[in-house]
Design an enzyme around this catalytic site. Structure first.
Site, PDB file in Angstrom:
ATOM      1  N   TYR A   1       8.442   7.949  -6.354  1.00 45.06           N
ATOM      2  CA  TYR A   1       7.197   7.293  -6.776  1.00 45.06           C
ATOM      3  C   TYR A   1       6.046   7.657  -5.836  1.00 45.06           C
ATOM      4  CZ  TYR A   1       3.608   3.660  -6.740  1.00 45.06           C
ATOM      5  OH  TYR A   1       2.400   3.012  -6.715  1.00 45.06           O
TER       6      TYR A   1
ATOM      7  N   THR B   1      -2.086   4.132  -3.567  1.00 45.89           N
ATOM      8  CA  THR B   1      -1.248   3.126  -2.918  1.00 45.89           C
ATOM      9  C   THR B   1      -1.056   3.431  -1.433  1.00 45.89           C
ATOM     10  OG1 THR B   1       1.042   2.332  -2.832  1.00 45.89           O
ATOM     11  CG2 THR B   1       0.739   4.497  -3.766  1.00 45.89           C
ATOM     12  N   ASP B   2      -0.780   2.379  -0.658  1.00 44.39           N
ATOM     13  CA  ASP B   2      -0.492   2.599   0.772  1.00 44.39           C
ATOM     14  C   ASP B   2       0.824   3.349   0.981  1.00 44.39           C
ATOM     15  OD1 ASP B   2       1.260   0.539   0.038  1.00 44.39           O
ATOM     16  OD2 ASP B   2       0.650  -0.842   1.639  1.00 44.39           O
ATOM     17  N   GLU B   3       1.665   3.407  -0.083  1.00 42.11           N
ATOM     18  CA  GLU B   3       2.976   4.051   0.082  1.00 42.11           C
ATOM     19  C   GLU B   3       2.862   5.551   0.345  1.00 42.11           C
ATOM     20  OE1 GLU B   3       6.159   2.953  -2.449  1.00 42.11           O
ATOM     21  OE2 GLU B   3       5.502   0.881  -2.613  1.00 42.11           O
TER      22      GLU B   3
ATOM     23  N   LYS C   1       2.569   9.849  -6.397  1.00 40.74           N
ATOM     24  CA  LYS C   1       1.222   9.304  -6.171  1.00 40.74           C
ATOM     25  C   LYS C   1       0.474  10.190  -5.160  1.00 40.74           C
ATOM     26  CE  LYS C   1      -0.520   5.974  -7.524  1.00 40.74           C
ATOM     27  NZ  LYS C   1      -1.326   5.683  -8.752  1.00 40.74           N
TER      28      LYS C   1
HETATM   29  P1  NAD Z   1       2.105  -1.366 -14.030  1.00 45.15           P
HETATM   30  O1  NAD Z   1       3.392  -0.612 -14.045  1.00 45.15           O
HETATM   31  O2  NAD Z   1       2.115  -2.840 -14.170  1.00 45.15           O
HETATM   32  O3  NAD Z   1       1.168  -0.813 -15.192  1.00 45.15           O
HETATM   33  C1  NAD Z   1       1.036   0.559 -15.475  1.00 45.15           C
HETATM   34  C2  NAD Z   1       0.290   0.713 -16.813  1.00 45.15           C
HETATM   35  O4  NAD Z   1       0.125   2.115 -17.054  1.00 45.15           O
HETATM   36  C3  NAD Z   1       1.053   0.125 -18.006  1.00 45.15           C
HETATM   37  O5  NAD Z   1       0.177  -0.623 -18.825  1.00 45.15           O
HETATM   38  C4  NAD Z   1       1.575   1.365 -18.735  1.00 45.15           C
HETATM   39  O6  NAD Z   1       1.710   1.170 -20.139  1.00 45.15           O
HETATM   40  C5  NAD Z   1       0.499   2.394 -18.405  1.00 45.15           C
HETATM   41  N1  NAD Z   1       1.002   3.771 -18.467  1.00 45.15           N
HETATM   42  C6  NAD Z   1       2.116   4.280 -17.876  1.00 45.15           C
HETATM   43  N2  NAD Z   1       2.252   5.575 -18.184  1.00 45.15           N
HETATM   44  C7  NAD Z   1       1.183   5.901 -18.975  1.00 45.15           C
HETATM   45  C8  NAD Z   1       0.768   7.103 -19.593  1.00 45.15           C
HETATM   46  N3  NAD Z   1       1.476   8.242 -19.493  1.00 45.15           N
HETATM   47  N4  NAD Z   1      -0.381   7.099 -20.307  1.00 45.15           N
HETATM   48  C9  NAD Z   1      -1.106   5.948 -20.436  1.00 45.15           C
HETATM   49  N5  NAD Z   1      -0.729   4.773 -19.875  1.00 45.15           N
HETATM   50  C10 NAD Z   1       0.402   4.754 -19.157  1.00 45.15           C
HETATM   51  O7  NAD Z   1       1.380  -0.906 -12.713  1.00 45.15           O
HETATM   52  P2  NAD Z   1       0.474  -1.750 -11.693  1.00 45.15           P
HETATM   53  O8  NAD Z   1       1.352  -2.459 -10.739  1.00 45.15           O
HETATM   54  O9  NAD Z   1      -0.547  -2.498 -12.452  1.00 45.15           O
HETATM   55  O10 NAD Z   1      -0.224  -0.556 -10.890  1.00 45.15           O
HETATM   56  C11 NAD Z   1      -1.406   0.044 -11.385  1.00 45.15           C
HETATM   57  C12 NAD Z   1      -1.831   1.154 -10.442  1.00 45.15           C
HETATM   58  O11 NAD Z   1      -2.063   0.621  -9.145  1.00 45.15           O
HETATM   59  C13 NAD Z   1      -0.784   2.256 -10.266  1.00 45.15           C
HETATM   60  O12 NAD Z   1      -1.455   3.481 -10.220  1.00 45.15           O
HETATM   61  C14 NAD Z   1      -0.135   1.940  -8.926  1.00 45.15           C
HETATM   62  O13 NAD Z   1       0.319   3.111  -8.305  1.00 45.15           O
HETATM   63  C15 NAD Z   1      -1.295   1.316  -8.174  1.00 45.15           C
HETATM   64  N6  NAD Z   1      -0.948   0.314  -7.138  1.00 45.15           N
HETATM   65  C16 NAD Z   1      -0.149  -0.753  -7.451  1.00 45.15           C
HETATM   66  C17 NAD Z   1       0.089  -1.712  -6.472  1.00 45.15           C
HETATM   67  C18 NAD Z   1       0.944  -2.930  -6.761  1.00 45.15           C
HETATM   68  O14 NAD Z   1       1.243  -3.700  -5.842  1.00 45.15           O
HETATM   69  N7  NAD Z   1       1.343  -3.180  -8.002  1.00 45.15           N
HETATM   70  C19 NAD Z   1      -0.451  -1.571  -5.189  1.00 45.15           C
HETATM   71  C20 NAD Z   1      -1.240  -0.450  -4.908  1.00 45.15           C
HETATM   72  C21 NAD Z   1      -1.504   0.470  -5.900  1.00 45.15           C
HETATM   73  O1  DAU Z   2       2.602  -1.033  -1.427  1.00 48.57           O
HETATM   74  C1  DAU Z   2       2.095  -0.869  -2.703  1.00 48.57           C
HETATM   75  C2  DAU Z   2       3.231  -0.720  -3.690  1.00 48.57           C
HETATM   76  O2  DAU Z   2       3.807  -2.004  -3.842  1.00 48.57           O
HETATM   77  C3  DAU Z   2       2.791  -0.161  -5.044  1.00 48.57           C
HETATM   78  O3  DAU Z   2       2.324   1.155  -4.864  1.00 48.57           O
HETATM   79  C4  DAU Z   2       3.953  -0.180  -6.045  1.00 48.57           C
HETATM   80  O4  DAU Z   2       3.496   0.246  -7.323  1.00 48.57           O
HETATM   81  C5  DAU Z   2       4.484  -1.578  -6.125  1.00 48.57           C
HETATM   82  O5  DAU Z   2       5.616  -1.603  -6.990  1.00 48.57           O
HETATM   83  C6  DAU Z   2       4.882  -2.096  -4.738  1.00 48.57           C
HETATM   84  O6  DAU Z   2       6.016  -1.351  -4.231  1.00 48.57           O
HETATM   85  P1  DAU Z   2       7.207  -2.073  -3.432  1.00 48.57           P
HETATM   86  O7  DAU Z   2       8.406  -1.209  -3.500  1.00 48.57           O
HETATM   87  O8  DAU Z   2       6.753  -2.549  -2.098  1.00 48.57           O
HETATM   88  O9  DAU Z   2       7.366  -3.392  -4.380  1.00 48.57           O
HETATM   89  P2  DAU Z   2       8.645  -4.174  -4.937  1.00 48.57           P
HETATM   90  O10 DAU Z   2       8.150  -5.435  -5.550  1.00 48.57           O
HETATM   91  O11 DAU Z   2       9.528  -3.296  -5.748  1.00 48.57           O
HETATM   92  O12 DAU Z   2       9.435  -4.537  -3.609  1.00 48.57           O
HETATM   93  C7  DAU Z   2       8.821  -5.307  -2.583  1.00 48.57           C
HETATM   94  C8  DAU Z   2       9.821  -5.463  -1.450  1.00 48.57           C
HETATM   95  O13 DAU Z   2      10.907  -6.278  -1.907  1.00 48.57           O
HETATM   96  C9  DAU Z   2      10.463  -4.152  -1.011  1.00 48.57           C
HETATM   97  O14 DAU Z   2      10.723  -4.203   0.380  1.00 48.57           O
HETATM   98  C10 DAU Z   2      11.781  -4.112  -1.781  1.00 48.57           C
HETATM   99  C11 DAU Z   2      12.164  -5.580  -1.846  1.00 48.57           C
HETATM  100  N1  DAU Z   2      12.951  -5.987  -3.035  1.00 48.57           N
HETATM  101  C12 DAU Z   2      12.483  -5.642  -4.264  1.00 48.57           C
HETATM  102  C13 DAU Z   2      13.181  -6.000  -5.394  1.00 48.57           C
HETATM  103  C14 DAU Z   2      12.675  -5.596  -6.769  1.00 48.57           C
HETATM  104  C15 DAU Z   2      14.097  -6.750  -2.883  1.00 48.57           C
HETATM  105  O15 DAU Z   2      14.502  -7.085  -1.739  1.00 48.57           O
HETATM  106  N2  DAU Z   2      14.773  -7.110  -3.999  1.00 48.57           N
HETATM  107  C16 DAU Z   2      14.383  -6.763  -5.258  1.00 48.57           C
HETATM  108  O16 DAU Z   2      15.074  -7.116  -6.245  1.00 48.57           O
END
Ligand code: NAD
Ligand code: DAU
Length: 342
Positions: A156, A131-133, A160
């Site tokens: 988190y 992730t970019d985080e 990562k």
């Molecule tokens: P998500 O939370 O929707 O899904 C995570 C999945 O992993 C779920 O199906 C869960 O059951 C499974 N899981 C969790 N713990 C596990 C374990 N111990 N063993 C096996 N399976 C397990 O997550 P997402 O948003 O789809 O993100 C997927 C990946 O992409 C993550 O690694 C996250 O860091 C990365 N990522 C997410 C975003 C985003 O915007 N959502 C952006 C950049 C990177």
């Molecule tokens: O940048 C990539 C990341 O994006 C991934 O690595 C993470 O897995 C994914 O969850 C996401 O993280 P963020 O913290 O950016 O996503 P989230 O949807 O939780 O929040 C997006 C923005 O919105 C952030 O600035 C927090 C804000 N927010 C979020 C929630 C849930 C609110 O203002 N209100 C809310 O209720």
């Protein structure tokens, strides 16, 4: 030779989109999906591929060596070349602030278990989805490049970052073929409604308050999930071992602006916007420089935000049963715990 992908976390948001994409773009590849089905994993996301030849679901935990080895055996059957796409993780920043331990065990320890088993099994490549985080937070100017120092700010993102460094070390020390991707915020179908976009779409449809942290001027760089999945496939097929590739949409928006666009699309009033207590340690701005993957591997986003946001909103509008299913008792408990005190 047969190709197989061992995907971890394939029942989650990005994982299920990745399975659907792979079934469409590489129909002759075997897919083995290893997922623990935590609160974020949902078997219903994969209904369309269940029963398909060469799709195998393994209900298991990446922290358990026996589960990982079982998934690897299935992937390797018949001497297939195995590509690993590792995306299982605890993924929600707010939950990591409530408690970091599951993030350390799954994201850090689980990744090391994956690396050990995959090295032993002799996989062709390991794509680590990060992730970019991991880069921390930006001010008003500038972008994250692959050489931006790692400076994670939440439990988190720290977990990562730990996993990224373990992957890097496996490549450096053991010559293991591993590649790391770092993507910005995704949006699209099947996202669990604890994350901003599905949460506000779901609440707005029911005329419930939309909780906005702090001043709402936190900036994220939004990318359609299908574009992220195609970028991961590009890295799997064309990336160079040991490299990191940033993935982003070049599409920065303050949260408040995003929420207003959703309200306008749904025909709902801005009076639903409710400012609530900020997220502790909240990163102000993320923005990705994706020059490297574009110039070296030829990937760039295909979906415009102006098209993919309405597609996404429409998907949630039409998926009443899916939304009801995931907003179960456990979700309501989380919601109350997290938002009632804000
Ligand atoms: P998500 O939370 O929707 O899904 C995570 C999945 O992993 C779920 O199906 C869960 O059951 C499974 N899981 C969790 N713990 C596990 C374990 N111990 N063993 C096996 N399976 C397990 O997550 P997402 O948003 O789809 O993100 C997927 C990946 O992409 C993550 O690694 C996250 O860091 C990365 N990522 C997410 C975003 C985003 O915007 N959502 C952006 C950049 C990177
Ligand atoms: O940048 C990539 C990341 O994006 C991934 O690595 C993470 O897995 C994914 O969850 C996401 O993280 P963020 O913290 O950016 O996503 P989230 O949807 O939780 O929040 C997006 C923005 O919105 C952030 O600035 C927090 C804000 N927010 C979020 C929630 C849930 C609110 O203002 N209100 C809310 O209720």
């Amino acid at each position: 030779m047969t190709k197989a992908v061992l995907l971890t976390g394939g029942a989650g948001f990005i994982g299920s989109n990745f399975v659907h994409m792979l079934a469409e773009l590489r129909p002759d590849w075997r897919i083995v999906n290893l997922d623990a089905l935590t609160y974020a994993g949902n078997a219903a996301n994969l209904a369309a591929v269940e029963g398909r030849d060469e799709y195998h679901f393994v209900h298991g935990d990446i922290r358990e060596r026996a589960d990982v080895m079982k998934a690897l055996e299935l992937a390797k059957a018949g001497g297939a070349d195995v590509y690993v796409v590792h995306m299982a993780a605890e993924s929600h920043v707010d939950r990591s602030i409530e408690g970091g331990m599951p993030f350390v065990t799954t994201n850090v320890v689980g990744t090391q278990v994956m690396l050990d088993c995959c090295r032993e099994a002799g996989v062709a490549r390991f794509v680590h989805v990060s992730t970019d985080e991991v880069y921390g937070s930006l001010g008003d100017q500038g972008f994250f490049t692959e050489s931006t120092p790692l400076a994670p700010n939440s439990p988190y993102s720290a977990s990562k970052t730990g996993s990224d460094l373990l992957v890097r070390a496996a490549h450096h020390t053991h010559g293991f073929d591993a590649v790391i991707t770092r993507c910005s915020n995704n949006y699209g179908p099947y996202q669990f409604p604890e994350k901003l976009l599905p949460l506000i779409i779901a609440n707005a449809q029911e005329d419930k308050p939309l909780p906005i942290y702090g001043d709402g001027m936190y900036v994220r760089d939004w990318l359609f999930v299908r574009d992220h999945c195609e970028a991961i496939l590009t890295v799997l097929e064309k990336g160079a071992a040991g490299e990191v590739y940033n993935i982003g949409g070049n599409n920065e928006l303050p949260n408040l602006e995003l929420v207003k666009q959703v309200l306008a699309a749904l025909g709902k009033p801005e009076s639903l916007i409710t400012f609530v207590k900020d997220r502790p340690g909240h990163d102000r701005r993320y923005a990705i420089d994706a020059t490297k993957i574009r110039e070296q591997l030829g990937w760039e986003p295909r979906y415009r935000f102006s098209e993919a946001l309405p597609l996404t909103i429409e998907w949630y509008r039409s998926q009443v049963e899916w939304l009801q299913g995931v907003r179960s008792g456990a979700y309501r408990e989380y919601y109350q715990r997290h938002y009632d005190a804000r």
